[in-house]
Design a protein around this motif. Structure first.
Motif, PDB file in Angstrom:
ATOM      1  N   SER A 245      38.567  48.789  54.841  1.00  0.00           N
ATOM      2  CA  SER A 245      39.133  50.094  55.201  1.00  0.00           C
ATOM      3  C   SER A 245      38.588  51.153  54.252  1.00  0.00           C
ATOM      4  CB  SER A 245      40.669  50.045  55.118  1.00  0.00           C
ATOM      5  OG  SER A 245      41.099  49.989  53.760  1.00  0.00           O
ATOM      6  N   ASP A 246      39.084  52.356  54.409  1.00  0.00           N
ATOM      7  CA  ASP A 246      38.672  53.440  53.510  1.00  0.00           C
ATOM      8  C   ASP A 246      39.615  53.568  52.319  1.00  0.00           C
ATOM      9  OD1 ASP A 246      36.377  54.175  54.819  1.00  0.00           O
ATOM     10  OD2 ASP A 246      37.327  55.726  56.033  1.00  0.00           O
ATOM     11  N   SER A 247      40.322  52.498  51.980  1.00  0.00           N
ATOM     12  CA  SER A 247      41.214  52.517  50.823  1.00  0.00           C
ATOM     13  C   SER A 247      40.412  52.643  49.530  1.00  0.00           C
ATOM     14  CB  SER A 247      42.043  51.231  50.771  1.00  0.00           C
ATOM     15  OG  SER A 247      42.906  51.141  51.877  1.00  0.00           O
ATOM     16  N   VAL A 248      41.030  53.298  48.547  1.00  0.00           N
ATOM     17  CA  VAL A 248      40.454  53.395  47.205  1.00  0.00           C
ATOM     18  C   VAL A 248      41.295  52.504  46.302  1.00  0.00           C
ATOM     19  CG1 VAL A 248      39.878  54.904  45.273  1.00  0.00           C
ATOM     20  CG2 VAL A 248      39.707  55.763  47.632  1.00  0.00           C
ATOM     21  N   TRP A 249      40.636  51.548  45.671  1.00  0.00           N
ATOM     22  CA  TRP A 249      41.327  50.550  44.844  1.00  0.00           C
ATOM     23  C   TRP A 249      41.247  50.972  43.378  1.00  0.00           C
ATOM     24  CZ3 TRP A 249      39.114  44.925  44.136  1.00  0.00           C
ATOM     25  CH2 TRP A 249      40.032  44.155  43.396  1.00  0.00           C
ATOM     26  N   PHE A 250      42.398  51.259  42.766  1.00  0.00           N
ATOM     27  CA  PHE A 250      42.500  51.545  41.333  1.00  0.00           C
ATOM     28  C   PHE A 250      42.716  50.212  40.620  1.00  0.00           C
ATOM     29  CE2 PHE A 250      43.117  55.619  43.131  1.00  0.00           C
ATOM     30  CZ  PHE A 250      43.019  56.582  42.140  1.00  0.00           C
ATOM     31  N   THR A 251      41.752  49.792  39.820  1.00  0.00           N
ATOM     32  CA  THR A 251      41.800  48.442  39.262  1.00  0.00           C
ATOM     33  C   THR A 251      41.159  48.389  37.873  1.00  0.00           C
ATOM     34  OG1 THR A 251      41.014  46.154  39.586  1.00  0.00           O
ATOM     35  CG2 THR A 251      39.638  47.900  40.465  1.00  0.00           C
ATOM     36  N   PRO A 252      41.585  47.463  37.002  1.00  0.00           N
ATOM     37  CA  PRO A 252      40.838  47.217  35.767  1.00  0.00           C
ATOM     38  C   PRO A 252      39.392  46.880  36.118  1.00  0.00           C
ATOM     39  CG  PRO A 252      42.978  46.141  35.667  1.00  0.00           C
ATOM     40  CD  PRO A 252      42.821  46.643  37.074  1.00  0.00           C
ATOM     41  N   GLU A 253      38.455  47.408  35.365  1.00  0.00           N
ATOM     42  CA  GLU A 253      37.054  47.428  35.776  1.00  0.00           C
ATOM     43  C   GLU A 253      36.402  46.061  35.927  1.00  0.00           C
ATOM     44  OE1 GLU A 253      34.927  49.696  32.878  1.00  0.00           O
ATOM     45  OE2 GLU A 253      35.815  48.641  31.183  1.00  0.00           O
ATOM     46  N   ARG A 254      36.892  45.033  35.231  1.00  0.00           N
ATOM     47  CA  ARG A 254      36.252  43.720  35.352  1.00  0.00           C
ATOM     48  C   ARG A 254      36.716  42.938  36.574  1.00  0.00           C
ATOM     49  NH1 ARG A 254      34.166  40.396  30.302  1.00  0.00           N
ATOM     50  NH2 ARG A 254      33.597  42.057  28.852  1.00  0.00           N
ATOM     51  N   VAL A 255      37.853  43.305  37.135  1.00  0.00           N
ATOM     52  CA  VAL A 255      38.440  42.519  38.223  1.00  0.00           C
ATOM     53  C   VAL A 255      37.497  42.401  39.428  1.00  0.00           C
ATOM     54  CG1 VAL A 255      40.346  42.393  39.873  1.00  0.00           C
ATOM     55  CG2 VAL A 255      40.790  43.011  37.483  1.00  0.00           C
ATOM     56  N   PRO A 256      36.874  43.488  39.902  1.00  0.00           N
ATOM     57  CA  PRO A 256      36.008  43.362  41.089  1.00  0.00           C
ATOM     58  C   PRO A 256      34.548  43.065  40.769  1.00  0.00           C
ATOM     59  CG  PRO A 256      36.272  45.661  40.552  1.00  0.00           C
ATOM     60  CD  PRO A 256      37.030  44.891  39.494  1.00  0.00           C
ATOM     61  N   GLN A 257      34.262  42.519  39.589  1.00  0.00           N
ATOM     62  CA  GLN A 257      32.866  42.369  39.171  1.00  0.00           C
ATOM     63  C   GLN A 257      32.036  41.555  40.160  1.00  0.00           C
ATOM     64  OE1 GLN A 257      31.581  44.043  36.410  1.00  0.00           O
ATOM     65  NE2 GLN A 257      29.750  43.515  37.573  1.00  0.00           N
ATOM     66  N   THR A 258      32.596  40.482  40.707  1.00  0.00           N
ATOM     67  CA  THR A 258      31.856  39.673  41.684  1.00  0.00           C
ATOM     68  C   THR A 258      31.504  40.492  42.914  1.00  0.00           C
ATOM     69  OG1 THR A 258      32.963  37.651  40.947  1.00  0.00           O
ATOM     70  CG2 THR A 258      31.918  37.591  43.107  1.00  0.00           C
ATOM     71  N   ASP A 259      32.442  41.315  43.373  1.00  0.00           N
ATOM     72  CA  ASP A 259      32.207  42.157  44.550  1.00  0.00           C
ATOM     73  C   ASP A 259      31.160  43.231  44.256  1.00  0.00           C
ATOM     74  OD1 ASP A 259      34.678  41.198  46.238  1.00  0.00           O
ATOM     75  OD2 ASP A 259      35.426  41.639  44.231  1.00  0.00           O
ATOM     76  N   LEU A 260      31.204  43.774  43.032  1.00  0.00           N
ATOM     77  CA  LEU A 260      30.205  44.766  42.650  1.00  0.00           C
ATOM     78  C   LEU A 260      28.822  44.132  42.560  1.00  0.00           C
ATOM     79  CD1 LEU A 260      32.172  46.684  39.846  1.00  0.00           C
ATOM     80  CD2 LEU A 260      31.948  47.292  42.262  1.00  0.00           C
ATOM     81  N   ASP A 261      28.770  42.905  42.037  1.00  0.00           N
ATOM     82  CA  ASP A 261      27.478  42.222  41.891  1.00  0.00           C
ATOM     83  C   ASP A 261      26.844  41.914  43.250  1.00  0.00           C
ATOM     84  OD1 ASP A 261      27.721  42.304  39.161  1.00  0.00           O
ATOM     85  OD2 ASP A 261      28.471  40.249  38.971  1.00  0.00           O
ATOM     86  N   ASP A 262      27.678  41.527  44.227  1.00  0.00           N
ATOM     87  CA  ASP A 262      27.091  41.175  45.534  1.00  0.00           C
ATOM     88  C   ASP A 262      27.036  42.370  46.494  1.00  0.00           C
ATOM     89  OD1 ASP A 262      29.658  41.472  46.636  1.00  0.00           O
ATOM     90  OD2 ASP A 262      30.079  39.331  46.637  1.00  0.00           O
ATOM     91  N   GLY A 263      27.493  43.541  46.034  1.00  0.00           N
ATOM     92  CA  GLY A 263      27.345  44.748  46.832  1.00  0.00           C
ATOM     93  C   GLY A 263      28.395  44.956  47.905  1.00  0.00           C
ATOM     94  N   THR A 264      29.422  44.132  47.949  1.00  0.00           N
ATOM     95  CA  THR A 264      30.462  44.318  48.963  1.00  0.00           C
ATOM     96  C   THR A 264      31.435  45.428  48.583  1.00  0.00           C
ATOM     97  OG1 THR A 264      31.748  42.535  47.942  1.00  0.00           O
ATOM     98  CG2 THR A 264      30.337  41.959  49.816  1.00  0.00           C
ATOM     99  N   LEU A 265      31.446  45.802  47.305  1.00  0.00           N
ATOM    100  CA  LEU A 265      32.219  46.940  46.839  1.00  0.00           C
ATOM    101  C   LEU A 265      31.366  47.731  45.856  1.00  0.00           C
ATOM    102  CD1 LEU A 265      35.773  45.370  46.192  1.00  0.00           C
ATOM    103  CD2 LEU A 265      35.103  46.845  48.105  1.00  0.00           C
TER     104      LEU A 265
END
Length: 305
Positions: A245-265
């Protein structure tokens, strides 16, 4: 408990006391120890007589430690753990057999823990690992009661850390994360915060450190959380909402690291000064078993990368 009294205290007294403290019920402690309830009561009475003080209050609603009992629990648990480790070493020197019991905050469990457990099994393939997630207070109580060997969590008030050691692993700040196709990714400079709040928000639950940091961050921009936010500590729920969705996730920066690495977020170019929070290891102030020490060492190495 010095002198003659302490010299008469035996391992069975300590084992019984620790079981009652952890179970908070004489009947359940008796089942756990394969004893009768009168035998547990007798052993507790002997311990209290030698101590010269009441350690456990018994009642219809269970067993509750007195202040003296709470103080004694840390020492008794350490003694029982040491004896258990010594016995295991005689059976299989250098090979831990009791599962490692790890507690972690939901927002921390997905960061280092999976990779650390995989590396632990490279050293001890047969070693079990029990993972419990929860809020900081509950996890620290698990450490204090001897139900957990190790907790990966956020630093808390030093007043509540009596008998517990904290070792810093890393610090992390707040991040704003969205899917790559999100309209806000068109901004190469920090996005105006009123524009961010036009979209659905996913935030941590009330009373948690990430939630407090989110509220402080918005106040610095003269804003407050709008109605309609999704509040959750479940990383899988937050991740899925951000991805789909177009939600904006406020999160500690390391939590989505896997998603950032694979480009899904992707992370929006927002800085969040003043929201850095220390994350580290909590353990009882006593020598830990080999498996616990190995896992702690792995977590240290991973955190330093």
């Amino acid at each position: 408990m010095a002198g003659v009294a302490s010299s008469r205290i035996q391992l069975r007294h300590l084992t019984c006391f620790v079981a009652v403290a952890q179970e908070r019920n004489l009947g359940r402690a008796a089942q756990r120890l394969h004893l009768t309830q009168p035998a547990v009561t007798k052993t507790l009475n002997e311990l209290e007589q030698m101590a010269g003080m009441r350690l456990v209050e018994r009642g219809r609603h269970g067993a509750r430690l007195t202040p003296a009992g709470e103080y004694f629990l840390g020492h008794a648990s350490a003694a029982v753990d040491a004896m258990t480790s010594a016995a295991r070493a005689l059976v299989a020197p250098g090979v831990p057999s009791v599962p490692v019991r790890v507690g972690a905050l939901p927002t921390v469990a997905s960061v280092l823990l999976p990779k650390a457990i995989s590396q632990l099994h490279e050293t001890y393939p047969e070693l079990g690992v029990h993972v419990v997630t929860g809020v900081n207070d509950a996890l620290l109580e698990g450490i204090r009661a001897g139900d957990l060997d190790l907790v990966v969590g956020r630093m808390t008030d030093p007043d509540v850390l009596q008998g517990i050691d904290f070792e810093l692993l890393y610090t992390e700040s707040l991040a704003l994360v969205v899917r790559p196709e999100h309209p806000l990714t068109a901004f190469v400079e920090p996005v105006p915060m009123p524009r961010v709040l036009e979209f659905p928000l996913v935030v941590a639950t009330t009373g948690t450190v990430p939630r407090r940091h989110t509220e402080v961050f918005l106040r610095r921009h003269g804003l407050t959380l709008p109605s309609g936010c999704v509040e959750t500590l479940d990383v899988s729920v937050a991740r899925t909402l951000a991805r789909r969705s177009d939600s904006v996730w406020f999160t500690p920066e390391r939590v989505p690291q896997t998603d950032l690495d694979d480009g899904t977020l992707v992370r929006l170019p927002q800085s969040a000064p003043g929201t850095a929070e220390p994350v580290g290891l909590f353990r009882r102030t006593s020598e830990a078993a080999a498996g616990v020490e190995t896992l702690a060492g792995i977590l240290r190495r991973l955190a330093a990368v």
